[in-house]
Design a protein around this motif. Structure first.
Motif, PDB file in Angstrom:
ATOM      1  N   UNK A 183       1.747  23.568  39.917  1.00  0.00           N
ATOM      2  CA  UNK A 183       1.689  24.996  39.596  1.00  0.00           C
ATOM      3  C   UNK A 183       2.381  25.164  38.245  1.00  0.00           C
TER       4      UNK A 183
ATOM      5  N   UNK B  25      15.239  18.399  33.529  1.00  0.00           N
ATOM      6  CA  UNK B  25      15.891  18.457  34.844  1.00  0.00           C
ATOM      7  C   UNK B  25      16.564  19.810  35.042  1.00  0.00           C
TER       8      UNK B  25
ATOM      9  N   UNK C  61       4.870  18.449  45.518  1.00  0.00           N
ATOM     10  CA  UNK C  61       4.856  19.301  44.317  1.00  0.00           C
ATOM     11  C   UNK C  61       4.065  18.650  43.187  1.00  0.00           C
TER      12      UNK C  61
ATOM     13  N   UNK D 191      10.463  22.616  29.935  1.00  0.00           N
ATOM     14  CA  UNK D 191      10.640  23.369  31.177  1.00  0.00           C
ATOM     15  C   UNK D 191       9.962  22.681  32.363  1.00  0.00           C
ATOM     16  N   UNK D 192       8.873  22.015  32.046  1.00  0.00           N
ATOM     17  CA  UNK D 192       8.129  21.363  33.134  1.00  0.00           C
ATOM     18  C   UNK D 192       8.802  20.046  33.544  1.00  0.00           C
TER      19      UNK D 192
ATOM     20  N   UNK E  52      14.427  22.193  41.924  1.00  0.00           N
ATOM     21  CA  UNK E  52      14.012  20.985  42.631  1.00  0.00           C
ATOM     22  C   UNK E  52      13.078  21.301  43.800  1.00  0.00           C
ATOM     23  N   UNK E  53      13.181  22.511  44.334  1.00  0.00           N
ATOM     24  CA  UNK E  53      12.353  22.866  45.489  1.00  0.00           C
ATOM     25  C   UNK E  53      11.316  23.929  45.156  1.00  0.00           C
ATOM     26  N   UNK E  54      11.328  24.396  43.904  1.00  0.00           N
ATOM     27  CA  UNK E  54      10.403  25.489  43.582  1.00  0.00           C
ATOM     28  C   UNK E  54       8.998  24.959  43.380  1.00  0.00           C
ATOM     29  N   UNK E  55       8.019  25.738  43.801  1.00  0.00           N
ATOM     30  CA  UNK E  55       6.632  25.235  43.724  1.00  0.00           C
ATOM     31  C   UNK E  55       6.121  25.115  42.285  1.00  0.00           C
ATOM     32  N   UNK E  56       6.712  25.879  41.332  1.00  0.00           N
ATOM     33  CA  UNK E  56       6.227  25.784  39.954  1.00  0.00           C
ATOM     34  C   UNK E  56       6.986  24.704  39.176  1.00  0.00           C
ATOM     35  N   UNK E  57       7.148  23.555  39.810  1.00  0.00           N
ATOM     36  CA  UNK E  57       7.819  22.432  39.145  1.00  0.00           C
ATOM     37  C   UNK E  57       7.290  21.133  39.751  1.00  0.00           C
ATOM     38  N   UNK E  58       7.737  20.048  39.202  1.00  0.00           N
ATOM     39  CA  UNK E  58       7.370  18.765  39.830  1.00  0.00           C
ATOM     40  C   UNK E  58       8.543  18.256  40.663  1.00  0.00           C
ATOM     41  N   UNK E  59       9.433  19.145  41.028  1.00  0.00           N
ATOM     42  CA  UNK E  59      10.527  18.821  41.934  1.00  0.00           C
ATOM     43  C   UNK E  59      11.452  17.764  41.381  1.00  0.00           C
ATOM     44  N   UNK E  60      11.867  16.869  42.279  1.00  0.00           N
ATOM     45  CA  UNK E  60      12.872  15.869  41.903  1.00  0.00           C
ATOM     46  C   UNK E  60      12.323  14.783  40.985  1.00  0.00           C
ATOM     47  N   UNK E  61      11.000  14.796  40.751  1.00  0.00           N
ATOM     48  CA  UNK E  61      10.455  13.835  39.782  1.00  0.00           C
ATOM     49  C   UNK E  61      11.052  14.047  38.381  1.00  0.00           C
TER      50      UNK E  61
ATOM     51  N   UNK F  96       7.313  24.281  26.713  1.00  0.00           N
ATOM     52  CA  UNK F  96       6.628  24.114  28.011  1.00  0.00           C
ATOM     53  C   UNK F  96       6.954  22.766  28.633  1.00  0.00           C
TER      54      UNK F  96
END
Lengths: 461, 308
Positions: free
Chosen positions: A443, B85, A438, B81-82, B90-99, B78
């Motif tokens: 995105x 936490x 990711x 939200x980006x 955590x699994x959505x593509x419009x995020x940096x996940x668990x980072x 922004x």
């Protein structure tokens, strides 16, 4: 300086244990490193045979401290011996290895039943004679008892007391020394001998007796403490240290003495050595008053890392488990906070993280684990040196006490550390694969409008 | 269904309890007065304070404080939200996940948020770092933060997807570790003048009964005499801006203060933003794992009942 002091102490101990050659070697080495150790020269004088060399050693002591009473006394004694070659050698000064062996002592024999009856008779007679004010007669009876039992608990103090009153100090001295030579372990006899020696202004002999008293298993901690106080009041730190070392030898579990030597060394500015004694005292338990004191004194400084902790594999694995926990949390989050979705690769990553962390820890913070240290044919590390010997406040980490455990060689540690770091990176990639994907394919997130936020519709985004 | 009167009484009780606790037991810790045994320079604590401050002051604050209209806050939001936490993202593509578990730990919602967190980190972090060593301390700090992020999400059934930010979860872990390792240590605190009147009876009783552990700070010079000890007929100082308190009093009260709101969150789910007490609570409980991170000899000493 610490090395020289250690060698000095080891040398003194060797001399005390009658290992004269070893003692001489250690003391010579100590004096090579620190030629200004007056006590070192004094002790060295006891390990050499020739009177001339002995005198040279004593002269070095007196050059460093002209007021050293023991050196002056010994020097005078040797000079007297040189002047009277026929005179018997001093019992206190060990001349050669052979001569250093303890002087022949009358063997302790248990009195037979007949002798015991005889003793009872003489003691009763002596008592009557004292009542009749025939002290000379009573002393004669007591001496007869002492010929059978040299340290008899009634006859000896009675005889010494009356002889002293009559100013026959030399006779009292002989009786007490006969008892000492008979291997008596009665500390009161040594204390009496110390008093006589002081009365005779023989400080050297008094000091010798105090040292021997401290070695007695029957000498109590309080007695030893009093002896130490005696020397500390007179600023004779070396003597006090010797007494305490002897006392600790016979009372290795005495927290009081361990704390006392710690205090002595602290006053002396040898804080690191003091800490080893405080640590030792505290390890014996902190429920006692002295144990608490020792532990509190350690609080003011840094603690010691011991070989037990250095060599423990369990403690190293514990640290690795800490890293494993962090990786597990990463993997858990990467799986969307659902452990069931972690999959094989993330679990593998967690296991690898523990292994990688263990290798890294072995290479860095726990390189003396056993049996790994021996397995890799490591050598015990060199004695660590601090930049500021007595300024722990300027140094980080625990005090590096001397260690006998072999340490894994540097090149092996480099390999282990590198392999461990690589494994940790691989494990991170495995447990965090989703997040990494990711991150490298960003995105833009769906951001709610201010109105949505105000209206509590953020979840609708 | 509870009647409005009971609800009101509950509210009143809770409010009063909070007021009393806040006023009487909210001394602001400013420093740890205890002995640092290893004399480690707390580089980890320094680094965390510097990074947190720089992230907020240079990266977040300009957009937050310079916004003149609500629309100007968009860049700031922004970022929240980006990098905040959100357990649902955590699994959505419009995020940096668990980072975001890391990024959120270094973001703050305002100056006071940052200040409060850093003050607590400064007070309790140094000694815990000393007990762990810098590397292990940083690992423990991140681990506590992760636990706080994760479990405040897992345990809160709220459907509102507000991002969580702040170092308080990780710092709560540090505070918990402090409670475990050094419960009897003295913490120098600043006590608000407003609390003086409320604490007067308590301090007076402590002084009169000679209850140990509550000492006046020696460093503060401007003491004011507020009363006279009737037993000894001597002055006692009831107002002291700085005071030393045993660590356990503050840390346990901190813990207690988190429990009720956390239970409320777990039961109903928090629907609005604010203080994430559940993260504080779970972060605090993560401190139970401190034994995996402390120095080797300290661990053996701890279990032998020796002073740390």
């Amino acid at each position: 300086m610490t090395d020289a002091q250690t060698l000095f102490r080891q040398g003194v101990l060797a001399v005390r244990e009658k290992n004269i050659a070893e003692g001489r070697k250690l003391l010579t080495e100590s004096l090579r490193l620190d030629p200004n150790n007056e006590m070192g020269w004094l002790w060295l004088s006891r390990t050499v045979s020739k009177a001339e060399i002995k005198l040279q050693c004593l002269d070095r002591t007196l050059r460093l401290n002209p007021a050293n009473e023991a050196a002056n006394a010994m020097r005078q004694q040797i000079l007297n011996e040189i002047n009277h070659r026929d005179a018997p050698p001093s019992a206190e000064v060990a001349e050669t290895e052979e001569e250093a062996a303890p002087p022949p002592k009358p063997k302790r024999k248990t009195p037979t039943a007949a002798q015991q009856r005889q003793i009872q008779g003489w003691l009763s007679s002596a008592e009557r004679l004292v009542e009749q004010e025939d002290v000379e007669g009573a002393i004669d009876k007591w001496i007869r008892v002492l010929e059978i039992v040299p340290d008899h608990e009634i006859a000896l103090p009675s005889a010494v007391r009356h002889l002293s009153r009559q100013k026959h100090i030399d006779d009292a001295h002989d009786l007490v020394w006969d008892a000492i030579h008979s291997d008596t372990e009665n500390p009161a006899i040594y204390l009496t001998a110390v008093d006589i020696a002081r009365y005779q202004k023989n400080e050297y002999e008094a000091n010798e007796l105090r040292e021997r008293l401290a070695l007695l298993p029957t000498a109590t901690e309080d007695m030893i403490s009093e002896l130490v106080d005696h020397y500390r009041k007179r600023d004779e730190h070396h003597q006090a240290e010797t007494i305490l070392l002897n006392g600790i030898q016979s009372h290795p579990q005495s927290q009081k003495l361990l704390v006392q030597i710690g205090d002595l060394l602290t006053d002396w500015g040898r804080k690191h050595e003091a800490q080893t004694y405080y640590e030792r005292a505290a390890r014996l338990g902190t429920r006692t008053k002295e144990g608490k004191v020792a532990d509190q004194k350690l609080l003011a400084t840094a603690p010691l890392l011991t070989d037990k902790e250095r060599g423990s594999m369990t403690l190293a694995w514990r640290e690795a488990a800490g890293v494993g926990v962090a990786y597990l949390l990463l993997g858990w989050q990467d799986a969307g906070l659902n452990m069931a979705f972690m999959g094989v690769s993330r679990w593998l990553g967690v296991l690898l993280s523990v292994a990688g962390a263990y290798l890294t820890i072995t290479a860095t913070s726990s390189p003396q684990q056993q049996p790994l240290g021996r397995l890799f044919k490591g050598e015990p590390p060199e004695k660590p040196k601090r930049k500021h010997e007595d300024a722990p406040s300027e140094a980080a980490g625990p005090i590096p006490a001397a260690s006998e455990l072999p340490i894994i060689p540097t090149h092996i540690r480099l390999i282990l550390g590198s392999v461990g770091a690589v494994i940790l990176l691989i494990a991170f990639w495995l447990v965090f694969s989703q997040a990494i994907t990711l991150l490298v394919n960003p995105v833009p997130p769906c951001i709610p409008t201010i109105e949505q936020l105000i209206n509590g519709e953020a979840h609708g985004c | 269904m509870l009647s409005p009167i009971i609800l009101f009484l509950y509210f009143l009780f809770y409010f009063l309890l909070n007021v009393i606790l806040m006023a009487v037991y909210t001394p602001l810790p400013v420093s740890d007065t205890g002995t640092v045994r290893y004399r480690t320079m707390p580089w980890g604590t320094f680094a965390l304070i510097v990074i947190n401050s720089l992230v907020f002051l240079l990266w977040q604050a300009p957009e937050y404080y310079q916004a003149e209209t609500v629309a100007d806050l968009a860049p700031y939001i922004n970022k929240l939200w980006m990098y905040g936490y959100r357990e649902t993202h955590l699994l959505r593509p419009d995020s940096i996940g668990a980072f975001t578990t890391f990024t959120s730990m270094f973001m703050h919602g305002g100056m006071w948020h940052l200040f409060g967190n850093m003050l607590y980190l400064w007070t309790f972090g140094r000694r815990v770092e000393d007990a762990c060593g810098t590397v292990r301390f940083l690992l423990f700090y991140l681990m506590s933060g992760m636990v706080a992020n994760m479990f405040s999400g897992i345990l809160n059934p709220s459907t509102v997807d507000l991002p969580g930010i702040g170092a308080s979860g990780a710092i709560s872990g540090v505070m918990g570790a402090y409670l475990i390792l050094f419960p009897g240590a003295q913490i120098t605190c600043m006590w608000a003048p407003a609390g003086t009147w409320l604490r007067m009876p308590f301090v007076w009783l402590m002084k009169v009964l000679h209850i140990p552990g509550f000492k006046d700070a020696k460093t503060w010079k401007t003491e004011s005499v507020m009363s006279i000890n009737p037993i000894k007929n001597t002055y006692i100082y009831l107002h002291n801006s700085l005071i030393s308190l045993p660590a356990w009093t503050q840390l346990l009260f901190f813990l207690i203060l988190q429990i009720a709101p956390s239970i409320e969150d777990i039961q109903g789910g928090k629907e609005v933003g604010g203080v994430n007490t559940l993260a504080h609570l779970t972060g605090f409980l993560a401190a139970l794992m401190i034994f995996l991170y402390v120095r080797k000899d300290l661990l053996t000493r701890y279990f032998a009942g020796r002073a740390l």
